[in-house]
Motif scaffolding. Structure first.
Motif: not given
Length: 215
Positions: A112-115, A130-131, A142-146, A155-160
């Motif tokens: 597993l890489l991520f979920s 995204v974890c 670990d990442f957020k997509v909003r 936009t994809i962000y690094l963590g929070q």
């Protein structure tokens, strides 16, 4: 392998790279400059649904393949040589539309890489958590997509944080007008794994296709 073409390096624009590289699928998918990609979805051929991913010069970088009417909801990310880089599999019967991404053709937990899952069951705007595989608690993604999937502006962000690692935008071309093809662009920031970003975009598309049904 001998005799197989190497994966092309996407064409260059300009930007400042992140100090700490974001590597999820592989360091070979890092660039020291922003990578502009175009994604053309739902290309049907020979019983398969395909995505084509090209750079701004039209060079094919990745393909995404899925068997139509397959028993499992599964997708494969391939390089230009046809090697499977990652496998996406949807977890059935989950309210949050959860997807898991594995290395290569595996679907074993050790690979597993991520979920990816929806941040909340009911959404008026797109928001995904995204974890990475090591983040088993998943308390903080670990990442957020909003953004707005309808307008293809996400936009994809690094963590929070407010640190942006990639942005998605709509591509208006003659093809989109004439053939109603679902084309959009993605700008991946420097020092960010662009294969990982493509995987997120594919899953984002799949999750939002499901919004035609009940959430």
């Amino acid at each position: 392998m001998a005799g197989q073409p190497s994966n092309p390096i996407p064409a260059m624009t300009t930007f400042q790279p992140l100090q700490t590289p974001v590597v999820v699928i592989g360091p070979q998918f890092l660039a020291q400059y922003p990578v502009d990609l175009k994604v053309a979805t739902k290309l049907m051929s020979f019983g398969e649904s395909n995505f084509g991913v090209t750079d701004m010069n039209g060079t094919l970088i990745f393909r995404v393949k899925s068997k139509l009417l397959s028993i499992r909801d599964r997708r494969h990310l391939l390089d230009i040589a046809g090697n499977v880089i990652a496998t996406f599999q949807q977890k059935i019967m989950t309210a949050h539309r959860r997807w898991k991404v594995f290395r290569g053709e595996s679907t074993n937990d050790q690979d597993l890489l991520f979920s990816v899952k929806k941040s909340s069951i009911i959404q008026f705007k797109t928001e995904l958590d995204v974890c990475l595989a090591a983040n088993t608690a998943e308390d903080v993604p670990d990442f957020k997509v909003r953004g707005s999937w309808l307008e293809r502006s996400c936009t994809i962000y690094l963590g929070q944080t407010n640190t942006i690692i990639a942005q998605m935008h709509r591509k208006h071309t003659l093809q989109t007008v004439v053939f109603d093809a679902d084309n959009f662009g993605v700008t991946v920031y420097p020092n960010v794994d662009y294969a990982f970003v493509v995987a997120l975009v594919v899953i984002l598309d799949e999750i939002n296709e499901d919004r035609r049904g009940a959430d």
